[in-house]
Write a protein that holds these residues in place. Structure first.
Motif, PDB file in Angstrom:
ATOM      1  N   PRO A 683       0.833  -1.211   0.000  1.00 54.15           N
ATOM      2  CA  PRO A 683       0.000   0.000   0.000  1.00 54.15           C
ATOM      3  C   PRO A 683       0.864   1.256   0.000  1.00 54.15           C
ATOM      4  O   PRO A 683       1.973   1.268   0.538  1.00 54.15           O
ATOM      5  N   LEU A 684       0.352   2.307  -0.621  1.00 59.67           N
ATOM      6  CA  LEU A 684       1.059   3.577  -0.631  1.00 59.67           C
ATOM      7  C   LEU A 684       1.024   4.209   0.748  1.00 59.67           C
ATOM      8  O   LEU A 684       0.107   3.957   1.541  1.00 59.67           O
ATOM      9  N   GLY A 685       2.026   5.013   1.037  1.00 62.15           N
ATOM     10  CA  GLY A 685       2.062   5.703   2.320  1.00 62.15           C
ATOM     11  C   GLY A 685       0.914   6.677   2.463  1.00 62.15           C
ATOM     12  O   GLY A 685       0.207   6.999   1.499  1.00 62.15           O
ATOM     13  N   ARG A 686       0.758   7.185   3.681  1.00 60.69           N
ATOM     14  CA  ARG A 686      -0.379   8.061   3.954  1.00 60.69           C
ATOM     15  C   ARG A 686      -0.373   9.290   3.052  1.00 60.69           C
ATOM     16  O   ARG A 686      -1.417   9.766   2.600  1.00 60.69           O
ATOM     17  N   ALA A 687       0.810   9.819   2.749  1.00 60.74           N
ATOM     18  CA  ALA A 687       0.900  11.026   1.919  1.00 60.74           C
ATOM     19  C   ALA A 687       0.492  10.762   0.477  1.00 60.74           C
ATOM     20  O   ALA A 687       0.046  11.668  -0.226  1.00 60.74           O
ATOM     21  N   LEU A 688       0.646   9.510   0.014  1.00 60.85           N
ATOM     22  CA  LEU A 688       0.353   9.186  -1.379  1.00 60.85           C
ATOM     23  C   LEU A 688      -0.962   8.432  -1.567  1.00 60.85           C
ATOM     24  O   LEU A 688      -1.346   8.149  -2.703  1.00 60.85           O
ATOM     25  N   GLN A 689      -1.607   8.095  -0.477  1.00 56.83           N
ATOM     26  CA  GLN A 689      -2.851   7.328  -0.596  1.00 56.83           C
ATOM     27  C   GLN A 689      -3.890   8.119  -1.385  1.00 56.83           C
ATOM     28  O   GLN A 689      -4.049   9.323  -1.190  1.00 56.83           O
ATOM     29  N   GLY A 690      -4.582   7.421  -2.291  1.00 49.45           N
ATOM     30  CA  GLY A 690      -5.603   8.078  -3.100  1.00 49.45           C
ATOM     31  C   GLY A 690      -5.059   8.761  -4.336  1.00 49.45           C
ATOM     32  O   GLY A 690      -5.811   9.449  -5.038  1.00 49.45           O
ATOM     33  N   THR A 691      -3.753   8.590  -4.629  1.00 51.58           N
ATOM     34  CA  THR A 691      -3.184   9.185  -5.838  1.00 51.58           C
ATOM     35  C   THR A 691      -3.850   8.582  -7.073  1.00 51.58           C
ATOM     36  O   THR A 691      -3.854   7.356  -7.238  1.00 51.58           O
ATOM     37  N   PRO A 692      -4.434   9.390  -7.945  1.00 48.37           N
ATOM     38  CA  PRO A 692      -5.124   8.833  -9.128  1.00 48.37           C
ATOM     39  C   PRO A 692      -4.183   8.022  -9.998  1.00 48.37           C
ATOM     40  O   PRO A 692      -3.050   8.423 -10.265  1.00 48.37           O
ATOM     41  N   GLY A 693      -4.662   6.873 -10.440  1.00 45.20           N
ATOM     42  CA  GLY A 693      -3.897   6.042 -11.349  1.00 45.20           C
ATOM     43  C   GLY A 693      -2.898   5.113 -10.697  1.00 45.20           C
ATOM     44  O   GLY A 693      -2.243   4.338 -11.389  1.00 45.20           O
ATOM     45  N   MET A 694      -2.771   5.147  -9.366  1.00 43.99           N
ATOM     46  CA  MET A 694      -1.795   4.303  -8.673  1.00 43.99           C
ATOM     47  C   MET A 694      -2.506   3.277  -7.780  1.00 43.99           C
ATOM     48  O   MET A 694      -3.323   3.641  -6.934  1.00 43.99           O
ATOM     49  N   ALA A 695      -2.190   1.984  -7.994  1.00 44.93           N
ATOM     50  CA  ALA A 695      -2.806   0.925  -7.188  1.00 44.93           C
ATOM     51  C   ALA A 695      -1.953   0.550  -5.991  1.00 44.93           C
ATOM     52  O   ALA A 695      -2.414  -0.121  -5.074  1.00 44.93           O
ATOM     53  N   GLY A 696      -0.678   0.965  -5.988  1.00 42.06           N
ATOM     54  CA  GLY A 696       0.226   0.616  -4.903  1.00 42.06           C
ATOM     55  C   GLY A 696       1.654   0.707  -5.397  1.00 42.06           C
ATOM     56  O   GLY A 696       1.939   1.313  -6.437  1.00 42.06           O
ATOM     57  N   ALA A 697       2.548   0.100  -4.648  1.00 44.44           N
ATOM     58  CA  ALA A 697       3.963   0.123  -5.014  1.00 44.44           C
ATOM     59  C   ALA A 697       4.564  -1.248  -4.774  1.00 44.44           C
ATOM     60  O   ALA A 697       3.966  -2.103  -4.110  1.00 44.44           O
ATOM     61  N   THR A 698       5.758  -1.449  -5.328  1.00 44.24           N
ATOM     62  CA  THR A 698       6.468  -2.704  -5.118  1.00 44.24           C
ATOM     63  C   THR A 698       7.965  -2.449  -5.229  1.00 44.24           C
ATOM     64  O   THR A 698       8.390  -1.349  -5.638  1.00 44.24           O
TER      65      THR A 698
END
Length: 720
Positions: A683-698
């Motif tokens: 999951p994305l960090g709190r600052a990046l959560q809800g960024t359009p077009g992003m499902a997460g990171a790896t």
């Protein structure tokens, strides 16, 4: 209510009774189609009886009363005193709905709300032989039915209540005064304290078993075994069977195996239910010694089979050794499964995910090394990690049957309300997929099945005029295809008319007339997933608002799935859903945009090719490419995702990845293709959560962080 008495017992009840209630819904619909199936009647009767027993132990009176009334109905049905019809099933299914509602309240540690008195009265009226139902005698008949059910439940191997046990003891005392009962050793049975004490002696218990199951059934081997050649002790003297019996009647205790055999004979073989037998819930611990763990008993009695065990002889006599009972092939076996909290499985899955990342890193380093031993070690690690990943994923898998099981009831109720005749066929119910996906697919499938029943299948008279059978058919199927699951909902109804869909699209303002005329048939079929789109002129409680199919499209897109529609006017329609097996570890296509890595979910990727960008076209102000006579919109996602890339000059050649989003296909222009790689979604960090077009990171194999692209969200926010 004793919900806080023992949390472990409550959880056992919730698990076992929950499985029974899930199965009951499907069994009841099957019974309506096969009303003469005695095995099905008995299974439903046992299901209600078992839930009632567990609820009684937890003092859930409201649940007990409703189950008891339903149980009475099926006791009448299985005794052929009444026939199954649709009106009866309406009442029983309504009762099951209330039972399920009360069960959910118990799950949340709430006091269950009793079923309406009118419903209980209707069940009581149906619990009388046909022609004798009336409100006046419903209460009397219910009491009589209670007594008959209690008697029959004893025959079926169910637990007897404390009151029943006391009545048996009273009957035993009365019989002693008139006709003394002889025990196995020939001594007359004496009551000891005359029934004033709660404890009974071994002889009294043996006599009680005689009263319950017939004399001699549990006193050891049959008489023919006792007339076998007498044993001899060490001195050569014969030891008769009576002497062995006398010695047994002493203070020697029977072994655990012998006691298990006694329970087998008393309650039927097998400690775990079969596929056709509902699992029993924890029942009340009665006074009889057989009231051990209720879940260890089978619902159905079984006659003792196999060789009879020999009566244990007195160990004090040399030459006479106690024979261990032979374990029958059907004897209870140790449990082969354990209940594990899903959080533990999630933790293990996360650790396996980290291991996958380490594996990817070592593979990248191994490829740069020329050490043969290093290559071999990395290859072995790759094999073991892949096997471990598959094994852990298997623990999270559940059969799609958990979702399919609700549809016989959904179709049955909907068909009755619409006055249609519909047969539901289901295939591939044992197909496994991730537990989270099973839960997420439930609502979309309900919408699709309801759509097929309401919009697809015609009324019986219309079907008959068209030369079709009066009864329509809806087919629900599931199958695994590689690392994806294909779900299809098919009907043999009227199909979809593309011209009607085009006209509706213009009326709703979705397309101008010229644009609607250019739509292909497949594009017309996909219009049903548009928000607010409906072909119904009249809004009903079933459909017509145009929200159901839009919900389906949104949910499937969130699951990185695809939708496709096929239809033929007059023949029927077919909707296919393609979703990944799991959402935890995802196969992706790694791409480069500038000097940054991104991951495209492989489930969305359709094809990849190299393109001369000078050959692109402009249609309605948007860049497009033509591939095999198909037009795809073209998007330079580097402009959206990489800072400062919008003003850079376009390259002459680039890689194009055709991706699918639900029913739509577009082309993404990328700078470089790295290859396929399995990634763990973080999951994305709190600052990046809800960024359009992003499902997460790896984390990629070279140790860098890559963002995982959410194709539907990316197009929705940037592709306008």
């Amino acid at each position: 209510m004793a919900l806080d008495a023992d949390e472990e017992i409550l959880q056992d009840f919730l698990v076992e009774a929950g499985e029974i209630l899930e199965k009951l819904s499907e069994q009841l619909v099957d019974l309506e189609q096969n009303p003469d199936d005695s095995d099905l009647l008995n299974a439903i009767f046992r299901g209600f009886h078992t839930v009632k027993g567990g609820a009684g132990f937890l003092q859930l009176d409201a649940l007990v009363n409703c189950c008891h009334s339903a149980e009475n109905v099926f006791d009448i049905l299985r005794n052929h005193k009444r026939k199954v019809d649709s009106e009866l099933m309406d009442v029983v299914l309504e009762a099951l709905d209330h039972v399920n509602a009360m069960f959910e309240q118990v799950r949340h540690h709430e006091e269950p709300t009793p079923a309406p008195e009118e419903l209980i009265a209707a069940l009581d009226a149906l619990a009388q032989p046909a022609g004798e139902s009336s409100p006046a005698n419903a209460a009397v008949a219910r009491e009589e039915q209670n007594e008959s059910n209690e008697a029959s439940s004893g025959d079926d191997g169910g637990d007897i209540t404390d009151d029943e046990f006391e009545r048996l003891l009273d009957a035993l005392e009365e019989e002693k005064t008139s006709a003394p009962v002889s025990s196995d050793d020939g001594n007359e049975f004496s009551g000891g304290d005359g029934g004033s004490g709660d404890d009974i002696s071994d002889d009294e218990f043996e006599a009680l078993l005689d009263q319950l199951h017939g004399k001699g059934q549990f006193s050891g081997p049959p008489e023919t075994g006792n007339t076998a050649p007498d044993s001899q002790d060490a001195s050569g003297d014969k030891v008769t069977s009576d002497e062995a019996s006398d010695s047994k009647g002493g203070d020697d205790l029977i072994s655990d195996d012998e006691f298990e055999k006694l329970l087998d004979d008393l309650h039927g073989k097998g400690g775990s239910p079969t596929a056709e037998t509902a699992k029993p819930a924890p029942g009340p611990a009665a006074k009889q010694p057989s009231a051990t763990s209720p879940s260890a008993k089978a619902d159905k009695p079984a006659q003792p089979t196999g060789k009879p065990e020999k009566a244990p002889a007195d160990n004090g006599k040399a030459g006479v050794t106690p024979a261990m009972p032979a374990r029958d092939a059907n004897a209870p076996v140790a449990e082969t499964s354990v209940r594990v909290d899903t959080k533990r499985l999630d933790d293990i899955m996360n650790m396996v995910g980290e291991l996958v990342l380490v594996r990817n890193r070592l593979q990248r380093l191994g490829a740069q090394s020329e050490d043969e031993h290093m290559h071999k070690a990395v290859s072995n690690l790759d094999v073991v990690t892949t096997d471990l990943q598959s094994a852990v994923m298997a623990t999270r898998m559940q059969p799609i049957k958990k979702v399919f099981g609700r549809f016989p009831r959904v179709v049955r109720d909907l068909a009755r309300s619409l006055k249609k005749e519909i047969n539901l066929e289901m295939h591939g119910e044992e197909t496994d997929l991730d537990k989270n996906l099973v839960e997420a697919l439930s609502d979309p499938l309900v919408h699709l099945v309801r759509n097929s029943v309401d919009h697809g299948i015609e009324a019986p008279d219309i079907r008959e005029k068209a030369g079709k059978p009066r009864q329509g058919r809806v087919t629900l199927s599931a199958e695994q295809e590689g690392d994806h699951i294909l779900l299809s909902i098919e009907d043999d109804g009227a199909g979809m008319d593309p011209d009607v869909l085009r006209r509706k699209a213009v009326e709703k303002g979705i397309y101008e007339q010229d644009a609607a005329d250019r739509l292909t048939n497949t594009e017309c079929y996909n219009l049903i997933f548009s928000a607010g789109f409906s072909t119904k002129d009249q809004i009903s409680d079933v459909s017509g608002r145009g929200v159901g199919m839009d919900v389906v499209k949104t949910k499937i897109s969130q699951l990185n799935g695809q939708l496709s529609v096929e239809s033929e006017l007059g023949k029927g329609s077919r909707i296919v859903i393609k979703v990944p097996l799991t959402l935890a570890i995802m196969p992706t296509l790694m791409i480069m945009l500038g000097d940054q890595s991104f991951a495209l979910p492989l489930v969305n990727v359709v094809e990849i090719f190299h393109l001369d960008l000078s050959k692109k076209n402009i249609v309605d102000g948007r860049e497009c490419i033509v591939v095999r006579d198909k037009v795809f919109p073209l998007f330079h996602i580097k402009r959206w995702l990489v800072k400062g890339a919008a003003g850079q000059p376009e390259p002459e050649n680039a890689h194009v990845v055709i991706v699918a989003m639900g029913t739509r296909r577009v082309g993404f222009v990328v700078d470089q293709l790295i290859g396929q790689e399995e990634v763990v979604i973080k999951p994305l960090g709190r600052a990046l959560q809800g960024t359009p077009g992003m499902a997460g990171a790896t984390i990629t194999g070279d140790g860098r962080i890559a963002l995982i692209i959410d194709v539907p969200s990316l197009l929705q926010n940037y592709g306008k």
